[in-house]
Design a protein around this motif. Structure first.
Motif, PDB file in Angstrom:
ATOM      1  N   TYR A 157       0.835  -1.213   0.000  1.00 37.96           N
ATOM      2  CA  TYR A 157       0.000   0.000   0.000  1.00 37.96           C
ATOM      3  C   TYR A 157       0.861   1.250   0.000  1.00 37.96           C
ATOM      4  O   TYR A 157       0.676   2.169  -0.799  1.00 37.96           O
ATOM      5  N   ALA A 171      -5.234   6.151  -5.403  1.00 41.64           N
ATOM      6  CA  ALA A 171      -6.400   5.299  -5.655  1.00 41.64           C
ATOM      7  C   ALA A 171      -5.958   3.856  -5.843  1.00 41.64           C
ATOM      8  O   ALA A 171      -6.591   2.928  -5.326  1.00 41.64           O
ATOM      9  N   LYS A 174      -5.080   2.293  -2.474  1.00 43.80           N
ATOM     10  CA  LYS A 174      -6.264   1.962  -1.685  1.00 43.80           C
ATOM     11  C   LYS A 174      -6.947   0.711  -2.243  1.00 43.80           C
ATOM     12  O   LYS A 174      -7.353  -0.174  -1.498  1.00 43.80           O
ATOM     13  N   PHE A 177      -5.101  -2.410  -1.269  1.00 43.12           N
ATOM     14  CA  PHE A 177      -5.265  -2.781   0.130  1.00 43.12           C
ATOM     15  C   PHE A 177      -6.641  -3.382   0.381  1.00 43.12           C
ATOM     16  O   PHE A 177      -6.779  -4.393   1.057  1.00 43.12           O
ATOM     17  N   ILE A 178      -7.650  -2.748  -0.206  1.00 43.59           N
ATOM     18  CA  ILE A 178      -9.008  -3.211   0.103  1.00 43.59           C
ATOM     19  C   ILE A 178      -9.308  -4.543  -0.571  1.00 43.59           C
ATOM     20  O   ILE A 178      -9.884  -5.440   0.047  1.00 43.59           O
ATOM     21  N   ARG A 181      -7.759  -6.987   1.496  1.00 37.28           N
ATOM     22  CA  ARG A 181      -8.486  -7.207   2.742  1.00 37.28           C
ATOM     23  C   ARG A 181      -9.668  -8.143   2.541  1.00 37.28           C
ATOM     24  O   ARG A 181     -10.026  -8.899   3.434  1.00 37.28           O
ATOM     25  N   ILE A 182     -10.294  -8.064   1.352  1.00 38.53           N
ATOM     26  CA  ILE A 182     -11.410  -8.963   1.095  1.00 38.53           C
ATOM     27  C   ILE A 182     -10.905 -10.404   1.080  1.00 38.53           C
ATOM     28  O   ILE A 182     -11.482 -11.288   1.698  1.00 38.53           O
ATOM     29  N   LEU A 185     -10.099 -11.504   4.528  1.00 36.59           N
ATOM     30  CA  LEU A 185     -11.270 -11.881   5.317  1.00 36.59           C
ATOM     31  C   LEU A 185     -11.427 -13.397   5.275  1.00 36.59           C
ATOM     32  O   LEU A 185     -11.612 -14.047   6.310  1.00 36.59           O
TER      33      LEU A 185
END
Lengths: 686, 511
Positions: A157, A171, A174, A177-178, A181-182, A185
């Motif tokens: 990131y 952008a 981000k 990273f997201i 993160r999914i 999870l």
């Protein structure tokens, strides 16, 4: 050398991160950052060399890995996790990749990043990255693995968003990273379920528990079978596989050495490493590995097709990385772990080399990355040209280069599985793999022929990476892109200096050409004696299979393995020749071809519109949901509170008229009250 | 040592009186600083003297206070209160440092703050129900004035809302105490007097009254919910949370720090001290409901945070979301969850105080908190940007930083709770998955905020901002280092709580 020294491998870079952090603040010290960082990674490499004999020598006794405990991390109730490192041959291979490639890339970057405002910051991030990545590789339990996993995500990131004044970089950071993160999870849920079922998160305990299932043939509960699928999601996120690959192409916004180190050689292979490491766990669930193989193969093909129609050099390599990672997943999916890790190993060399040479081109052309705006650079940058050529050969799987051996091992294993088990699925996967190999050879050399062959012609970009003055005078308020326009750009593309930039590339090129021939047997031995080696009855089954394999063949006169080699050689050469025709000798023919398949080309150039679909299906609705919840919070919850607050006031207001100080009113009230009380008393008495 | 403990509670009160008669504003600040440093030293001495192997309540002292109803002045410290005490005293020094710029009625500000400080220490250290209640209320009043006088434009509204909400909670608690007054004399070894000693209230003889099927089982169920509501308001949990965003937005920076850092923890602490240990059978009956409340808070808080355009409100909603993990961890009745919930409180104490401070640094210069009008702060102040990064990522629960340990242990504990028996399996899995999904949402709103506030190009109106000064850097450095240390060596906390939690959890565990 004592095994205990392994403890230093992550923590020296951590120390280096602190030093580099201080260099960020004390600007006169900033030149110190690069040597400190390079040395701390190099030290890790040296230690790995020193301890490898301890680890590989031990496998005869049955105990596969050895644990070195640093300190007690969390110990509360039954939950027990240590800062402990697990050393087995697989760890050693990964450490070689991380510290070896890490040293070379950091060395290259010390030249590449010179003159950048964030010089020390860059090396601080790289140091944290090496800390996190070595922790990931060395971890002896899932939670520590998760620490490294998130740590490399953080560095990714930070480094993608390194030029944080650029909106596109931010952008992309981000997004990376997201999306990760999914995936994480899933990974986290997998860890939770593992803890719930096995009561532990340490590898050795998990492997023992998994072995019990194998040994007793007990039926595996569905929740345990679910674990591999969840872990897989994490692996797909980190290693950019369908459906979570979307972040990697955008990640190319980061400085090029980062793309080489993190987004090609090391971090993105963490998913492959995780599945290889947890092979015993994945084998508990019959469909899991099959799914890994399918996703890997489809991703390889899918990304390969997109790479055909891109014009940005780094993005082509990014899609190529996704595609090659797909091969690795295909490898672990058919339990050809040694082939997968071998491909990981060779890929680290040639893809790092390709990215860094692309970086050199970008550096020389002031940030230009568009294939259409450069041609025939071989005379301006001869060393870079032939270094990249070596990398391209390896990526294309040209016979006897590193990529040829490793890719072939995987494809042969898939084909073998398909033929021995008479499984149409695996035969299809093998054929798709071969077709992807053809695409790979074609798009790789499309790029190389476009950049270095043909008439000499180029357009400078807008950045001034090499121009020291423009960077130092550049005010904080100006972005790196806006700074470049002011100064008219006169210098010509030039070759990179031998030290510190071209020397590491020569080492990488040697690896890209030779790692296959030299590393072939070593790798099989290493992985065969690690925890990833497939044990017990499956191994027996495998032995039985090898006997029959000798009778299997695709071409007359040779065994399966050799015939696969021959086929893939032919395919690679065919791809290169076609690329030479369309992109060097007869470029108008390529344009005519493109115009014939206009729809397909547009679809590929727009990457199947996946980003647009994601935005409409996921991002927008989630944002809307947030707005809705906040509106609910404002209207209903707050409204309710306002209402509760309003009731007493309303009551007060409604009885206000009775309290006007008129005596007759009070008298009436008193009389009424007394009457009611009297009535109640009478009623109570009866 | 018991003397030192009692002295520690009342040192800030003495300081408060001194502040009122202080000759100058500067003197009042100095007094407050000295008092908080002395108190910190006292708490560190106590922490050093505490016997970690023995655990349990130590440094206990008692004195009859109201003889007629058997109320004592009883204080003491155990593993449950020790880390929170050190957190409170440590944060307090930083809060005084952060209030150095307060120029409006400085003496009164410092005096009220120190008064509040005594209240907070008293809540964590009192072992008598009535005494606890007194301190719980005492902490309410100074906060009302601190928000109402030194707050932002809508300070009166926020202050009164805060006051009414917490008062409503106190009334719930009072009702339960009235019940205890009538019921506890029936306990086997009470001698016919009401029991207020919090340790005795957790003993077997009292549990027998409140046990499932026992004489006062219905009361126990009601009491569980009433105390829970009292403390959920403080925590705060959805749907009792709406006072929090308003209070935070209007409160001055140091008060936001102490509000998020310590006052919210009083809710979680009280649940662990009162609600669960007093009524364990009720907790076992209602655990799924309570866990659902926790998960709702996690998701709801995160989604609300995502929709904010006010930076401080975003941080406030993130507190709601993070405190949801505390509720969830306690509800699931597993040791891992319990430890995780406790650690989450400590970690959130550090990160939320730091986040509010970070917001305050910018607000003091920009005089607005609209995320869309900010941007490029990292480029303007690289050092401040670096610490902010650490701070917000710690809040996001990045492994290696303090926010991670609490979150992951709560989630692990939640999945462990599947073992509590059939009937709830699907619900527990669903709750676990949703809570874990909260982690993704958290990453979403934090990164989006970080992108809009810190990244990009600086705005032209930053030019006249004063640079971040040494005092401010010192505060963020201390908090940042703490966030890192607690992430890498969380054993500091578990070492202190271990033995106490063994005893505590023995009565909570699901058989």
């Amino acid at each position: 050398m004592s095994l205990q020294l392994a403890k230093l491998i992550p923590w020296l870079p951590a120390l280096s991160a602190v030093v580099c952090g201080i260099c960020c603040i004390k600007r006169p010290l900033r030149k110190l950052a690069a040597p400190v960082c390079v040395l701390s990674i190099l030290a890790g490499f040296v230690i790995t060399l020193g301890i490898q004999s301890h680890v590989t020598g031990h496998h005869e006794g049955g105990a596969v890995g050895q644990t070195v405990t640093l300190f007690e991390w969390v110990h509360a109730g039954s939950f027990h996790v240590d800062m402990a490192y697990y050393l087995d041959p697989l760890t050693i291979v990964m450490l070689f990749v991380v510290t070896g490639i890490g040293t070379l890339v950091a060395l290259y970057a010390s030249g590449y990043m010179a003159g950048d405002r964030g010089y020390a910051r860059f090396f601080a991030y790289v140091s944290i990255f090496i800390f996190a990545m070595t922790t990931l590789v060395l971890a002896d339990n899932l939670v520590l693995l998760y620490l490294g996993w998130e740590g490399v995500g953080l560095c990714s990131y930070l480094l993608i968003g390194f030029y944080y004044q650029k909106p596109s970089a931010v952008a992309a950071a981000k997004k990376a990273f997201i999306v990760n993160r999914i995936g994480d999870l899933g990974f986290a849920l997998g860890i939770f379920l593992t803890f719930h079922h096995f009561g532990q998160v340490t590898y050795t305990d998990i492997f023992n528990a998994a072995a019990l299932y194998h040994a007793h043939g007990v039926e595996v509960p569905w929740t345990v079978q679910l674990i591999p699928y969840l872990l897989m999601l994490g692996a797909f996120g980190k290693s950019a596989q369908i459906p979570l690959y979307v972040w990697l192409p955008d990640a190319m916004e980061g400085p090029t050495p980062v793309s080489a180190l993190i987004h090609a050689a090391t971090m993105v292979t963490a998913g492959v490493y995780m599945i290889a490491r947890l092979t015993p766990l994945f084998m508990l669930s019959p469909g899991a590995l099959e799914l890994v193989a399918i996703v890997g193969c489809v991703t390889a093909l899918f990304a390969g097709t997109i790479a055909l129609c891109q014009y940005d050099i780094k993005r082509i390599y990014a899609y190529s990385t996704i595609s090659q990672l797909g091969y690795m997943f295909l490898g672990v999916g058919v339990l050809c772990t040694s082939g997968a890790v071998f491909h990981l190993f060779t890929h680290a060399f040639f893809k790092a080399l390709l990215f860094l040479t692309a970086g050199s081109v970008m550096h020389a052309l002031a940030g230009q990355l568009d294939l259409r705006k450069m041609s025939g650079l071989r005379r301006k940058m001869p060393v870079t040209c032939w270094l990249m050529f070596a990398g391209c050969l390896a990526l294309a799987g040209f016979p006897f280069t590193a990529g040829f051996y490793s890719k072939d091992e995987i494809l042969a294993a898939v084909m073998e599985k398909g033929l021995t088990e008479h499984s149409a699925l695996y035969i299809t996967l093998a054929v798709l793999g071969l077709f992807t190999a053809f695409l790979t050879a074609f798009y790789t050399f499309r790029l190389w022929f476009r950049v270095f062959m043909g008439p000499e012609k180029y357009e400078m970009g807008e950045e001034h990476h090499s121009d020291e003055d423009s960077h130092t005078t550049q005010d904080a308020a100006h972005g790196s892109t806006s700074g470049g326009i002011e100064v008219a750009h006169h210098h010509e593309p030039h070759e990179m200096p031998l030290f510190p930039m071209n020397l590491p590339l020569v080492v990488l090129a040697a690896g890209a050409l030779l790692a296959g021939v030299l590393g072939h047997r070593w790798m099989a031995h290493m992985i065969g004696s690690s925890s990833a080696a497939v044990v017990s009855q499956v191994a027996e089954h495998g032995e039985a299979a090898t006997e029959t394999t000798h009778h299997l063949t695709l071409l007359p006169g040779v065994d399966l393995h050799t015939s696969m080699m021959i086929i893939s050689s032919v395919i690679a050469v065919l791809g290169i020749v076609l690329a030479a025709y369309y992109h060097w000798l007869n470029r108008p023919a390529a344009d005519r071809l493109a115009s014939q398949f206009k729809g397909l080309v547009t679809l590929l150039a727009n990457k199947y519109y996946i980003d647009e679909i994601n935005d409409a299906v996921i991002v927008k609705p989630l944002n809307l949901l947030g707005q809705v919840f906040f509106a609910v919070d404002q209207l209903i919850v707050m409204g309710l509170v306002q209402f509760v607050g309003f009731v007493p006031r309303a009551l007060g207001l409604s009885i206000q008229p009775t309290q006007q100080g008129k005596l007759q009113g009070y008298g009436l009230g008193m009389a009424a009250g007394a009457a009611i009380i009297a009535l109640l008393v009478v009623m109570a008495m009866h | 040592m018991p003397t030192l403990l009692n002295l520690m509670i009342f040192t800030p009160l003495i300081g408060a009186l001194l502040c009122l008669v202080a000759p100058s504003k500067q003197a009042a600040k100095s007094i407050a600083l000295v008092v908080s440093v002395v108190t910190l030293a006292m708490s560190l001495v106590l922490a050093a003297q505490y016997d970690y192997h023995a655990g349990g309540v130590q440094f206990e002292s008692a004195m009859m206070w109201i003889k007629g109803i058997n109320v004592e002045y009883r204080t003491g410290m155990d593993g449950l209160s020790l880390p929170l005490i050190v957190l409170t005293t440590a944060l307090s020094v930083l809060v005084v440092a952060a209030s150095w710029n307060i120029e409006k009625m400085t003496k009164a500000f410092m005096a009220l703050y120190l008064f509040l400080y005594t209240g907070m220490l008293g809540v964590f250290l009192s072992l008598d129900m009535v005494l606890f209640y007194v301190f719980f209320e005492v902490s309410l009043l100074p906060m009302y004035f601190l928000i109402g006088i030194w707050g932002g434009p809508r300070k009166e509204y926020a202050a009164i809302k805060f006051f009414l909400y917490t008062l409503a909670g106190s009334i719930c608690l009072l009702v339960v105490m009235l019940g205890l007054y009538h019921i506890t004399p029936n306990a086997a070894d009470s001698g016919g007097k009401p029991i207020w000693n919090m340790m005795t209230l957790q003993s077997d003889s009292v549990h027998a009254l409140f046990a499932k099927g026992g004489t006062y089982w219905v009361f126990a169920q009601w009491a569980f919910w009433l105390t829970l509501v009292a403390f959920l308001i403080k925590l705060p949990a959805v749907p009792f949370h709406t006072w929090l965003p308003d209070a935070h937005v209007e409160a001055p920076t140091p008060i936001s720090m102490i509000l998020a850092g310590v006052l919210l923890k009083m809710g979680g602490y009280a649940m662990m001290r009162i609600t669960w240990p007093f009524f364990p059978d009720s907790a076992r009956l209602f655990w799924v409901c309570v866990a659902t409340l926790g998960v709702i808070a996690i998701i709801y808080g995160a989604l609300c945070a995502m929709a904010q355009s006010d930076w401080k409100k975003l941080v406030a909603y993130s507190s709601v979301s993070h405190m949801g993990y505390v509720t969830l961890g306690l509800a699931v009745l597993t040791r891992t969850g319990f430890d995780g919930a406790y650690f989450q409180m400590i970690a959130h104490g550090i990160t939320s105080a730091m986040m509010f401070f970070m917001v305050g640094v910018v607000y003091e210069r920009a005089h607005h908190r609209e995320i869309d009008r900010l941007g490029g702060i990292w480029l303007k102040w690289p050092g401040y940007g670096g610490w902010s990064l650490l701070c917000f990522f710690a809040g996001m629960g990045l492994p290696g930083l303090c926010g991670f340990i609490g979150e992951i242990m709560v989630l692990l504990g939640t999945f462990e709770a599947v073992g509590h028996g059939a009937g709830h399996t699907t619900i527990v899995y669903t709750l676990g998955v949703l809570a874990a999904f909260g982690v993704v949402l958290t990453a979403g709103y934090i990164l989006w905020m970080f992108q809009r506030v810190y990244m990009g190009l600086p705005k032209p109106d930053y030019d006249h901002y004063e640079p971040v000064n040494t005092r401010e850097y010192a505060i963020m450095t201390v908090l940042g280092v703490l966030a890192l240390v607690f992430g890498i060596v969380p054993m500091i906390v578990f070492h202190a709580t271990g033995v106490t939690f063994n005893h505590l959890f023995a009565m909570l565990a699901v058989q």
